[in-house]
Design a protein around this motif. Structure first.
Motif, PDB file in Angstrom:
ATOM      1  N   GLY A 230       0.784  -1.226   0.000  1.00 31.69           N
ATOM      2  CA  GLY A 230       0.000   0.000   0.000  1.00 31.69           C
ATOM      3  C   GLY A 230       0.810   1.268   0.000  1.00 31.69           C
ATOM      4  O   GLY A 230       0.362   2.273   0.533  1.00 31.69           O
ATOM      5  N   ARG A 231       1.997   1.240  -0.564  1.00 32.04           N
ATOM      6  CA  ARG A 231       2.827   2.440  -0.555  1.00 32.04           C
ATOM      7  C   ARG A 231       2.435   3.416  -1.669  1.00 32.04           C
ATOM      8  O   ARG A 231       2.969   4.514  -1.756  1.00 32.04           O
ATOM      9  CB  ARG A 231       4.308   2.071  -0.666  1.00 32.04           C
ATOM     10  N   ASN A 232       1.496   3.014  -2.503  1.00 34.23           N
ATOM     11  CA  ASN A 232       0.928   3.924  -3.489  1.00 34.23           C
ATOM     12  C   ASN A 232      -0.360   4.493  -2.915  1.00 34.23           C
ATOM     13  O   ASN A 232      -1.220   3.759  -2.431  1.00 34.23           O
ATOM     14  CB  ASN A 232       0.646   3.158  -4.788  1.00 34.23           C
ATOM     15  N   TRP A 233      -0.495   5.815  -2.972  1.00 35.10           N
ATOM     16  CA  TRP A 233      -1.622   6.497  -2.328  1.00 35.10           C
ATOM     17  C   TRP A 233      -2.967   5.956  -2.819  1.00 35.10           C
ATOM     18  O   TRP A 233      -3.827   5.570  -2.020  1.00 35.10           O
ATOM     19  CB  TRP A 233      -1.505   8.001  -2.587  1.00 35.10           C
ATOM     20  N   ASP A 234      -3.175   5.934  -4.137  1.00 31.25           N
ATOM     21  CA  ASP A 234      -4.454   5.489  -4.685  1.00 31.25           C
ATOM     22  C   ASP A 234      -4.711   4.019  -4.365  1.00 31.25           C
ATOM     23  O   ASP A 234      -5.837   3.631  -4.042  1.00 31.25           O
ATOM     24  CB  ASP A 234      -4.490   5.713  -6.198  1.00 31.25           C
ATOM     25  N   ARG A 235      -3.664   3.216  -4.429  1.00 32.74           N
ATOM     26  CA  ARG A 235      -3.837   1.789  -4.165  1.00 32.74           C
ATOM     27  C   ARG A 235      -4.193   1.540  -2.702  1.00 32.74           C
ATOM     28  O   ARG A 235      -5.056   0.713  -2.396  1.00 32.74           O
ATOM     29  CB  ARG A 235      -2.565   1.038  -4.526  1.00 32.74           C
ATOM     30  N   LEU A 236      -3.563   2.269  -1.780  1.00 32.06           N
ATOM     31  CA  LEU A 236      -3.863   2.090  -0.361  1.00 32.06           C
ATOM     32  C   LEU A 236      -5.311   2.480  -0.067  1.00 32.06           C
ATOM     33  O   LEU A 236      -6.025   1.792   0.669  1.00 32.06           O
ATOM     34  CB  LEU A 236      -2.905   2.919   0.494  1.00 32.06           C
ATOM     35  N   GLY A 237      -5.755   3.599  -0.655  1.00 33.03           N
ATOM     36  CA  GLY A 237      -7.139   4.002  -0.459  1.00 33.03           C
ATOM     37  C   GLY A 237      -8.113   2.960  -0.971  1.00 33.03           C
ATOM     38  O   GLY A 237      -9.114   2.644  -0.321  1.00 33.03           O
ATOM     39  N   ARG A 238      -7.801   2.397  -2.134  1.00 35.99           N
ATOM     40  CA  ARG A 238      -8.665   1.367  -2.703  1.00 35.99           C
ATOM     41  C   ARG A 238      -8.695   0.130  -1.810  1.00 35.99           C
ATOM     42  O   ARG A 238      -9.750  -0.505  -1.619  1.00 35.99           O
ATOM     43  CB  ARG A 238      -8.140   0.997  -4.097  1.00 35.99           C
ATOM     44  N   GLN A 239      -7.548  -0.224  -1.233  1.00 31.16           N
ATOM     45  CA  GLN A 239      -7.496  -1.392  -0.359  1.00 31.16           C
ATOM     46  C   GLN A 239      -8.340  -1.188   0.892  1.00 31.16           C
ATOM     47  O   GLN A 239      -9.018  -2.115   1.350  1.00 31.16           O
ATOM     48  CB  GLN A 239      -6.047  -1.702   0.010  1.00 31.16           C
ATOM     49  N   TRP A 240      -8.316   0.024   1.451  1.00 34.89           N
ATOM     50  CA  TRP A 240      -9.162   0.292   2.618  1.00 34.89           C
ATOM     51  C   TRP A 240     -10.640   0.205   2.227  1.00 34.89           C
ATOM     52  O   TRP A 240     -11.459  -0.363   2.961  1.00 34.89           O
ATOM     53  CB  TRP A 240      -8.846   1.657   3.224  1.00 34.89           C
ATOM     54  N   LEU A 241     -11.009   0.768   1.092  1.00 34.72           N
ATOM     55  CA  LEU A 241     -12.400   0.703   0.662  1.00 34.72           C
ATOM     56  C   LEU A 241     -12.840  -0.745   0.466  1.00 34.72           C
ATOM     57  O   LEU A 241     -13.956  -1.130   0.848  1.00 34.72           O
ATOM     58  CB  LEU A 241     -12.592   1.498  -0.627  1.00 34.72           C
ATOM     59  N   ASP A 242     -11.982  -1.560  -0.120  1.00 31.19           N
ATOM     60  CA  ASP A 242     -12.297  -2.985  -0.290  1.00 31.19           C
ATOM     61  C   ASP A 242     -12.456  -3.670   1.063  1.00 31.19           C
ATOM     62  O   ASP A 242     -13.342  -4.519   1.248  1.00 31.19           O
ATOM     63  CB  ASP A 242     -11.203  -3.679  -1.096  1.00 31.19           C
ATOM     64  N   THR A 243     -11.594  -3.311   2.020  1.00 37.33           N
ATOM     65  CA  THR A 243     -11.667  -3.899   3.356  1.00 37.33           C
ATOM     66  C   THR A 243     -12.978  -3.521   4.036  1.00 37.33           C
ATOM     67  O   THR A 243     -13.642  -4.360   4.660  1.00 37.33           O
ATOM     68  CB  THR A 243     -10.474  -3.431   4.208  1.00 37.33           C
ATOM     69  N   PHE A 244     -13.360  -2.244   3.947  1.00 36.61           N
ATOM     70  CA  PHE A 244     -14.621  -1.814   4.552  1.00 36.61           C
ATOM     71  C   PHE A 244     -15.802  -2.563   3.925  1.00 36.61           C
ATOM     72  O   PHE A 244     -16.708  -3.027   4.629  1.00 36.61           O
ATOM     73  CB  PHE A 244     -14.818  -0.308   4.367  1.00 36.61           C
ATOM     74  N   GLU A 245     -15.799  -2.700   2.595  1.00 33.10           N
ATOM     75  CA  GLU A 245     -16.914  -3.339   1.919  1.00 33.10           C
ATOM     76  C   GLU A 245     -16.993  -4.821   2.272  1.00 33.10           C
ATOM     77  O   GLU A 245     -18.091  -5.394   2.344  1.00 33.10           O
ATOM     78  CB  GLU A 245     -16.782  -3.158   0.407  1.00 33.10           C
ATOM     79  N   ALA A 246     -15.850  -5.431   2.527  1.00 34.25           N
ATOM     80  CA  ALA A 246     -15.832  -6.861   2.854  1.00 34.25           C
ATOM     81  C   ALA A 246     -16.163  -7.132   4.317  1.00 34.25           C
ATOM     82  O   ALA A 246     -16.568  -8.235   4.660  1.00 34.25           O
ATOM     83  CB  ALA A 246     -14.456  -7.443   2.539  1.00 34.25           C
ATOM     84  N   SER A 247     -16.018  -6.102   5.173  1.00 33.63           N
ATOM     85  CA  SER A 247     -16.059  -6.376   6.612  1.00 33.63           C
ATOM     86  C   SER A 247     -17.020  -5.505   7.411  1.00 33.63           C
ATOM     87  O   SER A 247     -17.247  -5.789   8.587  1.00 33.63           O
ATOM     88  CB  SER A 247     -14.650  -6.198   7.213  1.00 33.63           C
ATOM     89  N   SER A 248     -17.560  -4.442   6.840  1.00 29.32           N
ATOM     90  CA  SER A 248     -18.281  -3.448   7.634  1.00 29.32           C
ATOM     91  C   SER A 248     -19.700  -3.240   7.109  1.00 29.32           C
ATOM     92  O   SER A 248     -19.898  -2.947   5.928  1.00 29.32           O
ATOM     93  CB  SER A 248     -17.545  -2.100   7.594  1.00 29.32           C
ATOM     94  N   PHE A 249     -20.684  -3.364   7.999  1.00 23.09           N
ATOM     95  CA  PHE A 249     -22.048  -3.016   7.622  1.00 23.09           C
ATOM     96  C   PHE A 249     -22.085  -1.525   7.307  1.00 23.09           C
ATOM     97  O   PHE A 249     -21.484  -0.736   8.016  1.00 23.09           O
ATOM     98  CB  PHE A 249     -23.000  -3.331   8.784  1.00 23.09           C
ATOM     99  N   PRO A 250     -22.765  -1.094   6.232  1.00 23.43           N
ATOM    100  CA  PRO A 250     -23.703  -1.828   5.364  1.00 23.43           C
ATOM    101  C   PRO A 250     -23.085  -2.499   4.144  1.00 23.43           C
ATOM    102  O   PRO A 250     -23.815  -2.750   3.172  1.00 23.43           O
ATOM    103  CB  PRO A 250     -24.688  -0.733   4.954  1.00 23.43           C
ATOM    104  N   TYR A 251     -21.785  -2.792   4.137  1.00 26.73           N
ATOM    105  CA  TYR A 251     -21.139  -3.565   3.070  1.00 26.73           C
ATOM    106  C   TYR A 251     -21.231  -2.921   1.692  1.00 26.73           C
ATOM    107  O   TYR A 251     -21.140  -3.605   0.677  1.00 26.73           O
ATOM    108  CB  TYR A 251     -21.699  -4.998   3.006  1.00 26.73           C
ATOM    109  N   THR A 252     -21.418  -1.631   1.658  1.00 22.24           N
ATOM    110  CA  THR A 252     -21.473  -0.916   0.381  1.00 22.24           C
ATOM    111  C   THR A 252     -21.269   0.562   0.625  1.00 22.24           C
ATOM    112  O   THR A 252     -21.719   1.083   1.652  1.00 22.24           O
ATOM    113  CB  THR A 252     -22.825  -1.119  -0.331  1.00 22.24           C
ATOM    114  N   PRO A 253     -20.605   1.249  -0.285  1.00 26.33           N
ATOM    115  CA  PRO A 253     -20.489   2.708  -0.167  1.00 26.33           C
ATOM    116  C   PRO A 253     -21.629   3.438  -0.862  1.00 26.33           C
ATOM    117  O   PRO A 253     -21.519   4.607  -1.158  1.00 26.33           O
ATOM    118  CB  PRO A 253     -19.147   2.994  -0.852  1.00 26.33           C
ATOM    119  N   ASP A 254     -22.757   2.738  -1.100  1.00 25.80           N
ATOM    120  CA  ASP A 254     -23.832   3.315  -1.900  1.00 25.80           C
ATOM    121  C   ASP A 254     -25.170   3.350  -1.170  1.00 25.80           C
ATOM    122  O   ASP A 254     -26.213   3.467  -1.799  1.00 25.80           O
ATOM    123  CB  ASP A 254     -23.998   2.523  -3.207  1.00 25.80           C
TER     124      ASP A 254
END
Length: 562
Positions: A230-254
């Motif tokens: 995750g040393r690339n800014w955009d990639r790290l942000g994307r990884q966090w978003l994927d983690t939230f969607e996989a693990s956090s209710f409501p499982y979607t940013p929409d």
């Protein structure tokens, strides 16, 4: 010696919060954010030249008188001179970017050389030189600061030591920004996420943790995402978003309802607060120091700051007027002063906090703005001007307050403010219409010491409450006296304002004499998407555009809606 401190490059897309600082003989004369000049929020992809010209003009300094320039990022190109110095993290000096950063000023400057300093070091120097403590620890935490995301410094008599620095992957700022984006509040929505977190009930999930014993970070085992490479800014942000969607209710940013994300926001906020406590425990373990200074964008997290002040074991915990990236210009200027001239001193202990650093505003410029806009105004003596303002607030009106030099940084602290009485719920609705803010977001209170006592609040924290950087609990029974300024969790981000014979302090005292509570709701003088007002013309235009603004104070003038 006359020194400029700068941040911001027009040739770098991700640059933001461009700003400039003017220092003369080791003292800050003025500072200004570029967004106040360009009128583009955060001045993304801009250099600081407009701010520099405004400062030089305001304080009568010709560009040829500039003797040193410091830049708050290690952006020097290859081949730049590396002078021998005790300043840590490396210093590079070159003139190869001067025309890029200051394109129309470069040929007029007394020096074309720019000293490029480590970004986190500039954050640390900013906190150190804008406080009165000769010896202190400094915690710097932001989104991305060169080769790290969190740095631990110790400073003694101007000598900085980097104790530890933590990898970009474990960026508290990136984590919080990604969480704000996931909750549909935008990557710049940290303040909104803080407010939303109070509506949710926390679980036992802490997204990642820090061990003060060995300085190791760990993801919660229940998370189904991962942070790899995750040393690339955009990639790290994307990884966090994927983690939230996989693990956090409501499982979607929409989700259509922002309150669906309240429990998520509560867990994110609790994670950051615990990380702040554990990292400060590590820093105190390394240094044994009793004074802690906070800087970096994460230091805008007022609930975290409160817990650090109360629970970290440090005797003193202080911030600055602008811990975000714009504030690094103070550190860059002071480090350049130390590199090329005499090492500057910390602030005197008995001085006022450095807040109002913008260009002076004379009565003539206010009169000129009123005439240019064809606005009728009433000139009043200070006492009557305060009395009319107090009367308007008591009647539930919204007041645009424009007073002298503007405050530096992202928080309105009594120079460019929208004010309202916290006693009336309806005034908060009016303020939210002016600001284009969601109705659920909290309002902040500015109070004198009497105001803090009247509401049974936790005492102000010197060095934090002065800058509206600390959350304060309000007594449950007395909170009804400030119903529009107390959040659902019975807290307010309270600003402590010292007693004064004039200005904002005098206004609050007059409000207290009238109502019994020396406090007002205070939010920044701007509308949605715009930077805070700088000059009187912009204040007049804002009132013209916003029918919910009832009164404009441009001391000594008062403008009524008619």
């Amino acid at each position: 010696m006359i020194v400029l401190g700068l941040v911001g490059r027009p040739d770098v897309r991700l640059c933001h919060d461009a700003a400039a600082c003017l220092v003369i003989d080791g003292k800050v004369v003025g500072a200004l954010e570029q967004e106040r000049i360009s009128r583009r929020r955060h001045a993304k992809g801009e250099g600081p030249e407009g701010a520099v010209r405004a400062l030089l003009d305001a304080f009568g300094v010709h560009p040829s008188e500039i003797q040193a320039i410091g830049y708050a990022w290690a952006d020097a190109p290859e081949g730049a001179l590396a002078p021998e110095t005790g300043i840590p993290c490396g210093v590079r000096v070159t003139d190869r970017l001067t025309e890029t950063i200051l394109p129309t000023l470069a040929g007029e400057l007394g020096t074309r050389d720019i000293a490029f300093f480590d970004h986190h070091l500039c954050h640390a120097a900013q906190a150190y030189y804008l406080n009165p403590h000769p010896t202190a620890d400094v915690l710097v935490a932001d989104g991305w600061g060169g080769d790290g995301s969190t740095s631990l410094f110790h400073v003694a008599d101007g000598c900085f030591r980097l104790l530890e620095r933590y990898d970009r992957t474990w960026s508290l700022g990136m984590f919080y920004g990604a969480a704000s984006a996931y909750a549909r509040l935008g990557t710049w929505g940290a303040g909104k996420l803080m407010g939303l977190s109070s509506y949710g009930r926390t679980s036992d999930l802490r997204y990642f943790s820090f061990d003060p014993a060995d300085a190791s970070f760990r993801l919660d085992r229940r998370l189904r995402g991962s942070l790899t490479g995750g040393r690339n800014w955009d990639r790290l942000g994307r990884q966090w978003l994927d983690t939230f969607e996989a693990s956090s209710f409501p499982y979607t940013p929409d989700s259509a309802n922002v309150f669906d994300y309240a429990p998520f926001a509560a867990d994110v906020q609790a994670t950051v607060e615990q990380l702040g406590l554990d990292i400060t425990a590590r820093l105190r373990r390394l240094s044994g120091e009793d004074t802690l200074l906070l800087s970096g964008g994460v230091a805008l997290n007022a609930p975290m700051n409160r817990r650090i002040a109360l629970e970290s074991g440090y005797a003193r915990v202080c911030g600055t007027v602008a811990p975000n990236d714009g504030g690094t210009v103070f550190g860059a200027a002071m480090l350049a002063e130390a590199l090329f001239g005499k090492a500057p001193e910390v602030l005197p202990a008995d001085g006022p906090p450095p807040i109002f650093l913008g260009p002076p505003v004379g009565t003539a410029s206010i009169e000129s703005a009123l005439a240019a806009r064809g606005v009728t105004a009433q000139a009043l003596d200070p006492e009557r001007l305060r009395a009319e303002t107090v009367r308007a607030l008591a009647q539930g009106q919204v007041v645009a307050w424009f007073d002298g030099r503007n405050e530096f940084g992202p928080r309105a602290l009594g120079a460019r403010s929208l004010l309202a009485s916290p006693r009336h719920r309806t005034t908060l609705d009016k303020l939210n219409r002016v600001k284009g803010r969601e109705a659920w977001r909290p309002a902040a209170l500015s109070l004198t010491a009497d105001g803090f006592r009247r509401l049974g609040m936790e005492a102000p924290v010197a060095g934090l409450s002065d800058y509206m950087l600390c959350m304060h609990k309000v007594d449950e029974e007395r909170s009804t006296e400030a119903v529009a300024g107390v959040h659902v969790d019975r807290t307010t981000r309270g600003q402590y304002v010292a007693a004064a014979d004039d200005g904002f302090g005098a206004l609050l005292a007059a409000v207290g004499e009238d109502s019994g509570l020396a406090g007002v709701i205070n939010t920044s003088l701007n509308t949605k998407g715009d930077p805070m007002v700088l000059g009187p013309e912009q204040a007049i235009d804002l009132m013209a555009e916003c029918p919910d603004v009832d009164l404009l104070v441009l001391g000594p003038y008062l403008v009524r809606r008619s």
